[in-house]
Motif scaffolding. Sequence first.
Motif, short mmCIF file in Angstrom:
data_model
loop_
_atom_site.label_atom_id
_atom_site.label_comp_id
_atom_site.label_asym_id
_atom_site.label_seq_id
_atom_site.Cartn_x
_atom_site.Cartn_y
_atom_site.Cartn_z
N PRO A 102 0.84 -1.24 0.01
CA PRO A 102 0.04 -0.07 0.09
C PRO A 102 1.06 1.21 -0.04
CG PRO A 102 -0.16 -0.91 2.28
CD PRO A 102 0.61 -2.05 1.45
N CYS A 103 0.15 2.39 -0.38
CA CYS A 103 1.10 3.56 -0.36
C CYS A 103 1.18 4.04 1.03
CB CYS A 103 -0.07 4.81 -0.84
SG CYS A 103 0.59 6.45 -0.97
N SER A 104 0.21 3.95 2.19
CA SER A 104 0.60 4.16 3.34
C SER A 104 0.13 2.80 4.25
CB SER A 104 -0.37 5.04 4.11
OG SER A 104 -0.17 6.24 3.21
N LEU A 126 7.84 -5.76 0.12
CA LEU A 126 6.80 -5.34 0.89
C LEU A 126 6.76 -3.71 1.06
CD1 LEU A 126 3.80 -5.58 1.86
CD2 LEU A 126 4.75 -5.85 4.07
N ARG A 127 6.33 -2.99 0.41
CA ARG A 127 6.36 -1.44 0.52
C ARG A 127 5.22 -0.98 1.54
NH1 ARG A 127 5.12 3.37 -2.72
NH2 ARG A 127 4.17 3.91 -1.10
N GLY A 128 5.28 0.27 1.91
CA GLY A 128 4.18 0.93 2.95
C GLY A 128 4.87 2.04 3.61
N PHE A 131 6.05 7.43 6.94
CA PHE A 131 6.12 8.93 6.93
C PHE A 131 5.64 9.42 5.44
CE2 PHE A 131 9.18 7.68 10.18
CZ PHE A 131 8.96 8.63 11.04
N LYS A 132 4.70 10.13 5.50
CA LYS A 132 4.12 10.41 4.06
C LYS A 132 4.46 11.79 3.82
CE LYS A 132 2.36 8.12 1.80
NZ LYS A 132 3.37 7.09 0.75
N PRO A 133 4.91 12.18 2.66
CA PRO A 133 4.82 13.50 1.83
C PRO A 133 3.72 13.87 1.31
CG PRO A 133 6.05 11.79 0.45
CD PRO A 133 5.34 11.14 1.46
N SER A 272 2.85 3.11 -10.54
CA SER A 272 1.50 3.54 -9.96
C SER A 272 1.55 5.13 -9.70
CB SER A 272 1.73 3.22 -8.43
OG SER A 272 1.64 1.71 -8.42
N HIS A 273 2.71 5.69 -9.19
CA HIS A 273 2.97 7.20 -9.32
C HIS A 273 2.95 7.81 -10.64
CE1 HIS A 273 3.54 5.95 -5.12
NE2 HIS A 273 3.04 7.17 -4.79
N ALA A 274 3.51 7.14 -11.35
CA ALA A 274 3.77 7.52 -12.81
C ALA A 274 2.29 7.96 -13.65
CB ALA A 274 4.48 6.34 -13.74
N MET A 298 5.39 -0.77 -6.70
CA MET A 298 4.12 -0.45 -7.17
C MET A 298 3.24 -0.53 -5.99
SD MET A 298 2.95 -3.66 -9.31
CE MET A 298 1.17 -3.50 -9.33
N GLU A 299 1.81 0.05 -6.12
CA GLU A 299 0.88 0.18 -5.04
C GLU A 299 -0.11 -0.87 -5.24
OE1 GLU A 299 2.04 4.74 -3.48
OE2 GLU A 299 0.15 4.18 -4.65
N VAL A 300 -0.71 -1.49 -4.09
CA VAL A 300 -1.74 -2.50 -4.06
C VAL A 300 -2.32 -2.36 -2.67
CG1 VAL A 300 -0.40 -4.22 -5.37
CG2 VAL A 300 -0.33 -4.48 -2.91
N SER A 309 -4.55 7.06 1.18
CA SER A 309 -3.97 7.85 0.21
C SER A 309 -3.38 6.77 -1.11
CB SER A 309 -2.26 8.21 0.63
OG SER A 309 -1.61 7.02 1.12
N ASP A 310 -3.54 7.51 -2.27
CA ASP A 310 -3.58 6.98 -3.66
C ASP A 310 -4.16 5.86 -4.01
OD1 ASP A 310 -1.44 8.90 -3.96
OD2 ASP A 310 0.20 7.77 -3.71
N GLY A 311 -5.37 5.58 -3.37
CA GLY A 311 -6.39 4.47 -3.77
C GLY A 311 -6.71 4.26 -5.18
N ALA A 312 -6.76 5.59 -6.08
CA ALA A 312 -7.12 5.34 -7.42
C ALA A 312 -5.79 4.74 -8.25
CB ALA A 312 -7.32 6.77 -8.01
N GLN A 313 -4.65 4.72 -7.75
CA GLN A 313 -3.45 4.16 -8.46
C GLN A 313 -3.27 2.83 -7.90
OE1 GLN A 313 -0.87 7.38 -8.08
NE2 GLN A 313 0.25 6.29 -6.54
N SER A 314 -4.08 2.35 -6.79
CA SER A 314 -3.54 0.89 -6.07
C SER A 314 -4.43 -0.14 -6.77
CB SER A 314 -3.95 1.21 -4.64
OG SER A 314 -3.14 2.38 -4.07
MN MN Z 1 1.71 6.75 -3.11
#
Ligand code: MN
Length: 343
Positions: A102-104, A126-128, A131-133, A272-274, A298-300, A309-314
């Motif tokens: 996930p993004c967060s 695994l990403r996550g 600390f979110k900018p 994802s962010h691209a 990538m985000e899932v 955060s970033d649900g539309a691209q997950s």
């Molecule tokens: Mn993100």
Amino acid sequence: MIISMKQHTPQTGVDEVCQRIRDFGYKIHTIEGVERVVIAAIGVGDVTACLESLEAMPQVERAVRISAPYKFVSKEFKKDKTVIRLRNCEIGGGEFVVMAGPCSVENEKQIMESAEAVAAAGAQVLRGGAFKPRTSPYDFQGLEEEGLKLLRKAGDAMGLTVITEVMSDRDVPLVAEYTDILQIGARNMQNFSLLKNLGKAGRPVLLKRGLSSTMKELLMSAEYVVAHGNNDVMLCERGIRTFETVTRNTCDLVAVPVLHEMTHLPVVVDPSHATGKRSLVPALCRAAVAIGADSILMEVHPCPEKAVSDGAQSLHLPTFAAMMRDLQPYVALWKRERSGARS
Ligand code: MN
Ligand code: PEP
């Protein structure tokens, strides 16, 4: 110029070389590895005389002329690709690595479900974000240390390497305690005090390309990290800002082969962010493999509709699993190419 000393040269021998370089009017920067010292000589003008003089010194293994402003990350300095060894995989070698999550980090259930699906689909990392900018100060800022703990727990439960973002130099020791890879976000690509602090962080770094940064600027930022003592850096193309508004950013895919020509560091694509849009992510993943990226990030999300955060691209988890299956023929071609052609 880069001067590589012979293995186990005593300090007096290194000092002698440094003095010789200074006598020719250049500044020096040294990196002390386990077995040898490498010295970068920085300055203007023709280096031929200095180069010849250094080559004649018995403690010098090799002295190489480097014209680009980035030295340690250049292909001239190191021809062989940098391979970053992680708990369960390596990036930059013969393996195509998928990093997903996930993004967060939002809560234990969310990150655990994500980790299970990421591992089951065959991804390695695994990403996550903890600390979110965020563009708005009113948006979710991350769970901070609690998020780091949950990410570590989920990664360990599934035997995955974990990656998370560090936003400030102050937080480097804390984040490094919990994560395997330190992610530097696009907005921080030129945060030079942060970059300097990564030199001694003892963790590999994934450096994202800034929203309006050139490839040379990206390489100069990577040079900061390496020049401060950390060789394990990977570069990430995550889209840059252009006049196009249909996608969140514009993915500069050609950056992948261009960077492979310029540097020995591994190159990662973040689809994802691209794109900012989940329907476009699988196609961009295929393209990233085909163009020779070393990895994708990538985000899932177990429930993207409810993501903070970033649900539309997950990607939904079942879509991610299907995408991973569909990617396999491309990865097989990638492996064939890796084992044969490219140096
Ligand atoms: Mn993100
Ligand atoms: C992220 O990975 O969630 C992120 C914030 O990425 P970027 O720095 O590329 O915008």
